[in-house]
Design an enzyme around this catalytic site. Structure first.
Site, PDB file in Angstrom:
ATOM      1  N   HIS A  33      42.928  17.885  -1.230  1.00 34.74           N
ATOM      2  CA  HIS A  33      43.987  17.275  -1.900  1.00 34.74           C
ATOM      3  C   HIS A  33      42.921  16.765  -3.167  1.00 34.74           C
ATOM      4  CE1 HIS A  33      47.645  16.933  -0.318  1.00 34.74           C
ATOM      5  NE2 HIS A  33      46.734  16.604   1.168  1.00 34.74           N
ATOM      6  N   GLU A  51      16.686  17.883   1.354  1.00 36.80           N
ATOM      7  CA  GLU A  51      15.012  17.928   1.199  1.00 36.80           C
ATOM      8  C   GLU A  51      14.282  19.340   1.668  1.00 36.80           C
ATOM      9  OE1 GLU A  51      14.826  13.381  -0.330  1.00 36.80           O
ATOM     10  OE2 GLU A  51      12.683  13.377   1.101  1.00 36.80           O
ATOM     11  N   LYS A  84       9.201  10.192  -9.466  1.00 36.12           N
ATOM     12  CA  LYS A  84       8.426   8.624  -8.656  1.00 36.12           C
ATOM     13  C   LYS A  84       6.976   8.864  -9.720  1.00 36.12           C
ATOM     14  CE  LYS A  84       8.757   8.601  -3.359  1.00 36.12           C
ATOM     15  NZ  LYS A  84       8.679   8.257  -1.979  1.00 36.12           N
TER      16      LYS A  84
HETATM   17  O1  PA5 Z   1      13.027  12.419   4.213  1.00 37.14           O
HETATM   18  C1  PA5 Z   1      12.224  11.434   3.260  1.00 37.14           C
HETATM   19  O2  PA5 Z   1      10.821  10.693   3.343  1.00 37.14           O
HETATM   20  C2  PA5 Z   1      12.726  10.833   1.913  1.00 37.14           C
HETATM   21  O3  PA5 Z   1      14.082  11.196   1.917  1.00 37.14           O
HETATM   22  C3  PA5 Z   1      12.081   8.888   2.611  1.00 37.14           C
HETATM   23  O4  PA5 Z   1      12.848   8.712   4.047  1.00 37.14           O
HETATM   24  C4  PA5 Z   1      12.659   7.801   1.527  1.00 37.14           C
HETATM   25  O5  PA5 Z   1      11.905   8.794  -0.081  1.00 37.14           O
HETATM   26  C5  PA5 Z   1      12.115   6.265   1.588  1.00 37.14           C
HETATM   27  O6  PA5 Z   1      10.723   6.963   1.938  1.00 37.14           O
HETATM   28  P1  PA5 Z   1      10.169   5.399   3.157  1.00 37.14           P
HETATM   29  O7  PA5 Z   1      10.223   5.744   3.698  1.00 37.14           O
HETATM   30  O8  PA5 Z   1       8.606   6.338   2.803  1.00 37.14           O
HETATM   31  O9  PA5 Z   1      10.150   4.590   1.903  1.00 37.14           O
END
Ligand code: PA5
Length: 480
Positions: free
Chosen positions: A335, A306, A449
């Protein structure tokens, strides 16, 4: 809790080691690998990355770097709260997703007994059972409710943005269930929120409905938030020593401040991955040789993917970069996946994680001595077997010209875990600088989203709905 972790000699004995010999060209006969000259060639980029890391920290653009130092009050609040309420609950459930779930999950799995929930309360040192629900698969939640008694459970709703549909839907479900069973006044004691101090729905609801709330510090994004209440509260609820974890992180921070890249494992890890990526290794496999560390790979995969998978660079130029992280487990995946790693394309870097001292030692009995293919196992320990198999796999990879490196933990404990989390975080930040991207945003996640909101007709998403409705229809003939 023992405070031996404050002792400097002990801390030094727990230093995580980073071995990158098998990334260097001198160890390969097929021209693979990285030379010191390759590193020299990108010196200006490295210098800039070092500068950016420093300046951004000073300017408060990397607040996660200060977490090991500035949470004394938060830790105190967490510990007091845990002590006050833990005896009221049989189970502790995390509702969260991504950075709000993977940290809590991986840390609990790394530190606690692998069959923690099956232990008696006494064996769990009087701490509640622990669950993380990081998906909205309806079966998972329904079956969890079959397993736990919600009237004896504390639900930790974790969301930095306070508006993530997955987490908020879980919250809405449990809130109603608890209120129906227990009434509003008691139900509120079964929910604890972890969120931003002012943004999002969760903090507003928490204030209005009077839920105990822990605040995620400003400037710390989801995947960099394990060392905030996001990770510290769930950890403390299973008896994990959170002060020790933070100490391990601060120990690693000192190491990561070194501007000499040959003394800085986080910088060197990023540099080697970056050069390897430029040489076509766009897959990065993390392969711990310890079941405990299995979920660290999940946490790492999110952090790396990410943060570093980006379409635009910092000058808004399209670049489409990123190294695909792959989760693997030694020896299990020897394996399954290792065949591919050894004989498949030259497109990967394999990162082993090894452990010097496991918590347990298990000797293989000296039986079947008359069968040579079994007899050799008798009398050695499984500890020796797992460590030897890792070295053998490392050798096999090297022999077939595949780059690999090894991160070794003297043992898995809160301190070394703090080191590892911090090391990977700094490394990710540094890799972001080398790639000249913003490692801290995630615009690619937003599109999905927004499309979900549009499909549900959420107000404000009318244009997106129109855009979606005008996409080409699927052709039945291609569905067989
Ligand atoms: O790293 C990130 O920003 C994302 O993976 C968030 O942690 C994830 O989308 C969850 O978001 P939130 O904590 O706002 O619910």
């Amino acid at each position: 809790m023992s405070e031996k972790y404050l002792d400097e000699t002990w801390q030094n004995s727990m230093k995580v080691k980073f071995d990158y010999n098998n990334m260097l060209q001198q160890f390969f006969s097929n021209g693979e690998g990285i030379t010191l000259d390759d590193i020299k060639k990108i010196e200006p980029q490295i210098k800039n990355a070092i500068y950016q890391m420093k300046i951004k920290r000073e300017e408060g653009k990397m607040d996660w770097r200060d977490l090991p130092y500035n949470q004394e009050n938060i830790v105190k609040d967490i510990e007091e709260y845990v002590l006050k309420v833990k005896d009221n609950f049989e189970a502790f459930v995390v509702f969260g997703i991504g950075g709000s779930a993977l940290g809590p999950l991986s840390v609990q799995q790394a530190i606690n007994h692998p069959f923690y929930n099956e232990l008696s309360r006494q064996q769990r040192n009087n701490f509640p059972k622990f669950y993380v629900v990081d998906n909205i698969d309806p079966e998972k939640l329904v079956y969890l409710f079959d397993t736990i008694d919600i009237t004896k459970t504390l639900f930790n709703v974790i969301s930095k943005s306070g508006s993530t549909s997955e987490t908020m839907s879980q919250f809405m479900i449990i809130k109603e269930m608890l209120e129906k069973k227990l009434g509003k006044d008691i139900a509120k004691n079964h929910i604890v929120c972890t969120t931003d101090k002012e943004n999002g729905n969760l903090i507003k609801i928490a204030k209005e409905e009077n839920y105990k709330t822990f605040i995620i510090p400003d400037g710390v994004g989801g995947r960099f938030s394990e060392l905030t209440p996001v990770g510290l509260l769930p950890a403390a609820f299973t008896g994990i020593d959170i002060k020790q974890m933070l100490k391990g992180a601060s120990f690693m921070d000192k190491i990561c401040e070194n501007e000499d890249i040959f003394k800085n494992p986080a910088f060197m890890y990023a540099i080697l991955n970056y050069i390897a990526y430029k040489k076509g290794k766009n897959i990065c496999v993390l392969m711990p040789y310890a079941d405990r560390l299995k979920f660290i790979s999940d946490w790492y995969a999110q952090l790396w993917a990410e943060s570093l998978g980006k379409k635009f660079d910092l000058d808004n130029k399209e670049i489409y970069v990123g190294m695909t992280p792959v989760k693997s487990l030694g020896v299990t995946d020897q394996h399954s996946q290792v065949q591919l790693y050894t004989e498949g394309p030259f497109d990967k870097v394999i990162v082993f994680m090894t452990v010097e001292n496991y918590k347990e030692t298990l000797e293989i009995p000296k039986i079947y001595q008359d069968i040579p293919s079994l007899g050799f196992l008798g009398g050695i320990t499984q500890n020796k077997l797992i460590q030897t198999e890792q070295m053998a796999t490392e050798y096999a990879l090297l022999k077939s010209g595949k780059m690999n490196m090894t991160i070794t933990l003297p043992e898995v404990n809160e301190f070394t875990l703090g080191e590892i989390l911090y090391l990977f975080e700094v490394s990710t930040g540094f890799a972001g600088e080398l790639l000249h991207i913003d490692a801290f945003n995630q615009p690619g996640v937003e599109e999905g989203k927004n499309a979900t909101y549009a499909m549900f007709g959420r107000p404000g998403y009318e244009n997106k709905k129109q855009e979606l409705d005008s996409r080409p229809k699927k052709d039945e003939k291609f569905i067989i």
